[in-house]
Design a protein around this motif. Sequence first.
Motif, PDB file in Angstrom:
ATOM      1  N   SER A 137      -1.985  -3.099  -6.209  1.00 57.46           N
ATOM      2  CA  SER A 137      -0.602  -3.495  -5.981  1.00 57.46           C
ATOM      3  C   SER A 137      -0.498  -4.999  -5.703  1.00 57.46           C
ATOM      4  CB  SER A 137      -0.040  -2.695  -4.803  1.00 57.46           C
ATOM      5  OG  SER A 137       1.293  -3.060  -4.575  1.00 57.46           O
ATOM      6  N   SER A 156       2.573   1.711  -3.336  1.00 56.85           N
ATOM      7  CA  SER A 156       1.636   2.163  -4.354  1.00 56.85           C
ATOM      8  C   SER A 156       1.263   3.624  -4.149  1.00 56.85           C
ATOM      9  CB  SER A 156       0.389   1.283  -4.308  1.00 56.85           C
ATOM     10  OG  SER A 156      -0.533   1.702  -5.273  1.00 56.85           O
ATOM     11  N   ALA A 165     -12.274   9.645   0.735  1.00 48.12           N
ATOM     12  CA  ALA A 165     -11.605   9.438  -0.544  1.00 48.12           C
ATOM     13  C   ALA A 165     -10.211   8.843  -0.333  1.00 48.12           C
ATOM     14  CB  ALA A 165     -11.502  10.751  -1.309  1.00 48.12           C
ATOM     15  N   ALA A 166      -9.528   9.318   0.698  1.00 48.38           N
ATOM     16  CA  ALA A 166      -8.179   8.813   0.972  1.00 48.38           C
ATOM     17  C   ALA A 166      -8.229   7.351   1.388  1.00 48.38           C
ATOM     18  CB  ALA A 166      -7.507   9.651   2.059  1.00 48.38           C
ATOM     19  N   VAL A 167      -9.170   7.019   2.257  1.00 46.26           N
ATOM     20  CA  VAL A 167      -9.281   5.646   2.730  1.00 46.26           C
ATOM     21  C   VAL A 167      -9.617   4.700   1.584  1.00 46.26           C
ATOM     22  CG1 VAL A 167     -10.651   4.068   4.135  1.00 46.26           C
ATOM     23  CG2 VAL A 167      -9.916   6.265   5.079  1.00 46.26           C
ATOM     24  N   TRP A 182      -8.161  12.462  -6.446  1.00 48.75           N
ATOM     25  CA  TRP A 182      -9.310  12.118  -5.597  1.00 48.75           C
ATOM     26  C   TRP A 182      -9.619  13.234  -4.595  1.00 48.75           C
ATOM     27  CZ3 TRP A 182      -6.708   6.767  -5.131  1.00 48.75           C
ATOM     28  CH2 TRP A 182      -7.224   5.881  -6.091  1.00 48.75           C
ATOM     29  N   VAL A 222      -7.429  14.447  -2.397  1.00 44.57           N
ATOM     30  CA  VAL A 222      -6.644  14.321  -1.168  1.00 44.57           C
ATOM     31  C   VAL A 222      -5.359  15.118  -1.326  1.00 44.57           C
ATOM     32  CG1 VAL A 222      -5.533  12.732   0.431  1.00 44.57           C
ATOM     33  CG2 VAL A 222      -7.560  12.006  -0.845  1.00 44.57           C
ATOM     34  N   GLY A 238      -9.317   5.212  -1.615  1.00 45.54           N
ATOM     35  CA  GLY A 238      -8.223   5.224  -2.577  1.00 45.54           C
ATOM     36  C   GLY A 238      -7.081   4.336  -2.127  1.00 45.54           C
ATOM     37  N   ALA A 239      -6.771   4.412  -0.841  1.00 46.09           N
ATOM     38  CA  ALA A 239      -5.675   3.601  -0.316  1.00 46.09           C
ATOM     39  C   ALA A 239      -6.002   2.115  -0.439  1.00 46.09           C
ATOM     40  CB  ALA A 239      -5.403   3.972   1.140  1.00 46.09           C
ATOM     41  N   LEU A 240      -7.225   1.766  -0.119  1.00 50.29           N
ATOM     42  CA  LEU A 240      -7.592   0.351  -0.179  1.00 50.29           C
ATOM     43  C   LEU A 240      -7.556  -0.175  -1.613  1.00 50.29           C
ATOM     44  CD1 LEU A 240     -10.458   0.338   2.474  1.00 50.29           C
ATOM     45  CD2 LEU A 240      -8.125  -0.557   2.714  1.00 50.29           C
ATOM     46  N   LEU A 284      -4.379   3.768   8.911  1.00 51.90           N
ATOM     47  CA  LEU A 284      -4.624   2.480   8.252  1.00 51.90           C
ATOM     48  C   LEU A 284      -3.538   1.481   8.608  1.00 51.90           C
ATOM     49  CD1 LEU A 284      -5.846   3.311   4.627  1.00 51.90           C
ATOM     50  CD2 LEU A 284      -7.115   2.194   6.468  1.00 51.90           C
ATOM     51  N   ASN A 326      -3.740  10.139   6.762  1.00 53.54           N
ATOM     52  CA  ASN A 326      -4.753   9.155   6.407  1.00 53.54           C
ATOM     53  C   ASN A 326      -4.181   7.751   6.262  1.00 53.54           C
ATOM     54  OD1 ASN A 326      -7.618  10.235   5.861  1.00 53.54           O
ATOM     55  ND2 ASN A 326      -6.292  11.829   5.022  1.00 53.54           N
ATOM     56  N   LEU A 327      -2.924   7.670   5.837  1.00 57.80           N
ATOM     57  CA  LEU A 327      -2.308   6.353   5.683  1.00 57.80           C
ATOM     58  C   LEU A 327      -1.874   5.773   7.022  1.00 57.80           C
ATOM     59  CD1 LEU A 327      -0.112   6.821   2.457  1.00 57.80           C
ATOM     60  CD2 LEU A 327      -2.269   5.572   2.697  1.00 57.80           C
ATOM     61  N   LEU A 334     -11.124  10.636   9.331  1.00 54.38           N
ATOM     62  CA  LEU A 334     -10.459  10.170   8.113  1.00 54.38           C
ATOM     63  C   LEU A 334     -11.180  10.690   6.871  1.00 54.38           C
ATOM     64  CD1 LEU A 334      -9.571   6.471   9.017  1.00 54.38           C
ATOM     65  CD2 LEU A 334      -8.098   8.481   9.038  1.00 54.38           C
ATOM     66  N   ASP A 335     -10.411  10.921   5.834  1.00 55.29           N
ATOM     67  CA  ASP A 335     -10.960  11.379   4.557  1.00 55.29           C
ATOM     68  C   ASP A 335     -11.458  10.154   3.771  1.00 55.29           C
ATOM     69  OD1 ASP A 335     -11.268  12.042   1.880  1.00 55.29           O
ATOM     70  OD2 ASP A 335      -9.706  13.573   1.953  1.00 55.29           O
ATOM     71  N   LEU A 343      -9.592   2.575 -11.619  1.00 54.31           N
ATOM     72  CA  LEU A 343      -9.634   2.639 -10.151  1.00 54.31           C
ATOM     73  C   LEU A 343     -10.948   3.250  -9.665  1.00 54.31           C
ATOM     74  CD1 LEU A 343      -6.006   3.728  -9.138  1.00 54.31           C
ATOM     75  CD2 LEU A 343      -6.953   1.431  -9.414  1.00 54.31           C
ATOM     76  N   SER A 397      -5.731   1.082  -4.027  1.00 55.20           N
ATOM     77  CA  SER A 397      -4.313   1.017  -4.401  1.00 55.20           C
ATOM     78  C   SER A 397      -3.697  -0.272  -3.890  1.00 55.20           C
ATOM     79  CB  SER A 397      -3.550   2.197  -3.796  1.00 55.20           C
ATOM     80  OG  SER A 397      -4.030   3.413  -4.319  1.00 55.20           O
ATOM     81  N   LEU A 398      -4.071  -0.623  -2.687  1.00 54.82           N
ATOM     82  CA  LEU A 398      -3.565  -1.860  -2.105  1.00 54.82           C
ATOM     83  C   LEU A 398      -3.948  -3.063  -2.958  1.00 54.82           C
ATOM     84  CD1 LEU A 398      -2.589  -3.885  -0.001  1.00 54.82           C
ATOM     85  CD2 LEU A 398      -4.653  -3.429   1.312  1.00 54.82           C
ATOM     86  N   GLY A 406     -10.527  -1.292   7.071  1.00 52.49           N
ATOM     87  CA  GLY A 406     -10.323   0.065   6.578  1.00 52.49           C
ATOM     88  C   GLY A 406     -11.627   0.802   6.371  1.00 52.49           C
ATOM     89  N   ALA A 432     -13.380   2.842  -6.692  1.00 57.11           N
ATOM     90  CA  ALA A 432     -13.063   3.809  -5.631  1.00 57.11           C
ATOM     91  C   ALA A 432     -14.227   4.768  -5.365  1.00 57.11           C
ATOM     92  CB  ALA A 432     -11.802   4.587  -5.997  1.00 57.11           C
ATOM     93  N   MET A 475      -7.069   6.033 -13.772  1.00 60.31           N
ATOM     94  CA  MET A 475      -8.068   6.591 -12.850  1.00 60.31           C
ATOM     95  C   MET A 475      -9.457   6.051 -13.162  1.00 60.31           C
ATOM     96  SD  MET A 475      -6.525   8.273 -10.616  1.00 60.31           S
ATOM     97  CE  MET A 475      -7.880   9.038  -9.745  1.00 60.31           C
ATOM     98  N   LEU A 500       0.826  -1.207   0.000  1.00 63.03           N
ATOM     99  CA  LEU A 500       0.000   0.000   0.000  1.00 63.03           C
ATOM    100  C   LEU A 500       0.856   1.252   0.000  1.00 63.03           C
ATOM    101  CD1 LEU A 500      -2.403   1.847   0.460  1.00 63.03           C
ATOM    102  CD2 LEU A 500      -2.422   1.137   2.861  1.00 63.03           C
ATOM    103  N   PHE A 535      -4.112  10.195  -5.688  1.00 64.58           N
ATOM    104  CA  PHE A 535      -4.767  10.723  -4.489  1.00 64.58           C
ATOM    105  C   PHE A 535      -5.119  12.193  -4.672  1.00 64.58           C
ATOM    106  CE2 PHE A 535      -2.917   6.862  -2.927  1.00 64.58           C
ATOM    107  CZ  PHE A 535      -3.798   6.435  -1.953  1.00 64.58           C
ATOM    108  N   LEU A 546      -4.051   0.455  12.152  1.00 61.02           N
ATOM    109  CA  LEU A 546      -5.218  -0.432  12.174  1.00 61.02           C
ATOM    110  C   LEU A 546      -4.844  -1.837  11.679  1.00 61.02           C
ATOM    111  CD1 LEU A 546      -8.165   0.121  12.921  1.00 61.02           C
ATOM    112  CD2 LEU A 546      -8.613   0.706  10.536  1.00 61.02           C
TER     113      LEU A 546
END
Lengths: 215, 215
Positions: free
Chosen positions: B178, A178, B166-168, A189, A191, B170-172, A203, A199-200, B163-164, B139, B174-175, B207, B143, B136, A175, A186, A206
């Motif tokens: 990846s 990436s 979009a960030a959360v 999006w 961010v 987006g991160a998931l 996570l 924000n990361l 938490l934002d 995703l 991206s994970l 998340g 997303a 994009m 993560l 981001f 968590l």
Amino acid sequence: MTGQVRTVDGRVAGRRGQETRQKLLDCLREMLSTSPYRDVKVIDVARMAGTSPATFYQYFPDVEGAVLEIAEEMAKDSDGLKELVAGKSWAGKSGVATSEELVDGFLAFWRKNDAILRVVTLGAAEGDKRFFKIRMTVLNSVAKPLTDAVKDLQSKGQADKTLDPAAVSGALISLLASAAEHGKAFTAWGVKVKDLKPNLAPLVYLGVTGKKPPK
Amino acid sequence: MTGQVRTVDGRVAGRRGQETRQKLLDCLREMLSTSPYRDVKVIDVARMAGTSPATFYQYFPDVEGAVLEIAEEMAKDSDGLKELVAGKSWAGKSGVATSEELVDGFLAFWRKNDAILRVVTLGAAEGDKRFFKIRMTVLNSVAKPLTDAVKDLQSKGQADKTLDPAAVSGALISLLASAAEHGKAFTAWGVKVKDLKPNLAPLVYLGVTGKKPPK
DNA sequence: AACTTGTCCTGTCATGCCGTCAGCTTACCG
DNA sequence: CGGTAAGCTGACGGCATGACAGGACAAGTT
């Protein structure tokens, strides 16, 4: 240990030769950060270094060979990243601090080496073993100690034992990689760059502890 | 809507031409999955398609142009992915099921298109706007609805509001991207392919909801 | 069938990069 | 100052690129 530097045709490189070699590597690095990998030509690198293509081939078998060299150097550099996790606490607020430092440190390293890491990542994804190994070295510098941390928390009953520690830490590191490589996504999006870490980090916390981060 | 297919020099392509064009795209796709992107040559694609390089240049400005075409087609395909999240429940066990289906569906899509997605990912990372946009689109198919889900949970007080969304999400995503692209890394960490989903899904659930998944 | 029209394909060519080699220059050493 | 090894490059055959003109071909017209 690492026998002397040698040219492709077997000569040992002296002072001047090593300088030229290094200049070629530097120019290639520069080139990679300014033009698409597919378009990087030996002749351009040589020109930028003020030398001829033939000289390039004296020190490297091809572009890929030179890229591998740069990548290996970077992989050595990545060893220091393990300090971001090794021996750190994941309890309460200090755990939050650990996760923040991990995110910060890892993103910084990735961004500093983004051009070469892009190529390494592509090579690894394409199945090239040499690039794959280098990528694993970089990721492992953090993933290994993080796996240990998760194992440790599990054995103390402070984390979900049904999860595979290696999978969890690997996922979190993937993560981060990436996010570092595609920070622009981001931004698209909505961010902001400075909001990425805040924000990361939660996570990561968590994922490692299975608990909500304390305020 | 999408005006007729045209050759580089402006002619409209007829039945036979479209067939040739398609065959070239298919061969390029094949080529991308078997050799490094950097080494894909027009002449090889043309040979594989049983035609000549000149024909290739009649339909595409260059290799990149043709790749973009394939990528855009795939991006359209990705629209269906939104069903993996849109309208799904994140409460209790059904939430666990949602996260599992999301992981499964997304990984399957990425793997099905891995060759072209590798190139898209590289192009996006290198800053190419056209590839970035395509990435994009893919995703966002997941997303966007995932962000809505997080917002929804937040407004019901069932997720961390600091938490934002979009960030959360987006991160998931991206994970997941990846993990799909570098599944081999997990194998090297000792995580079996079939154990990937059971380990990623809880992370996604965690998340999105901020809670441990129920057993 | 001959003709017309527009699509489709390829032979050919100038250009430029690749990768190699022989041979010239430079530096070091006794 | 000569010998030796390092260092560099011009030149070359080979191949991919990209453009063009002209020939092959399909389909409809007379």
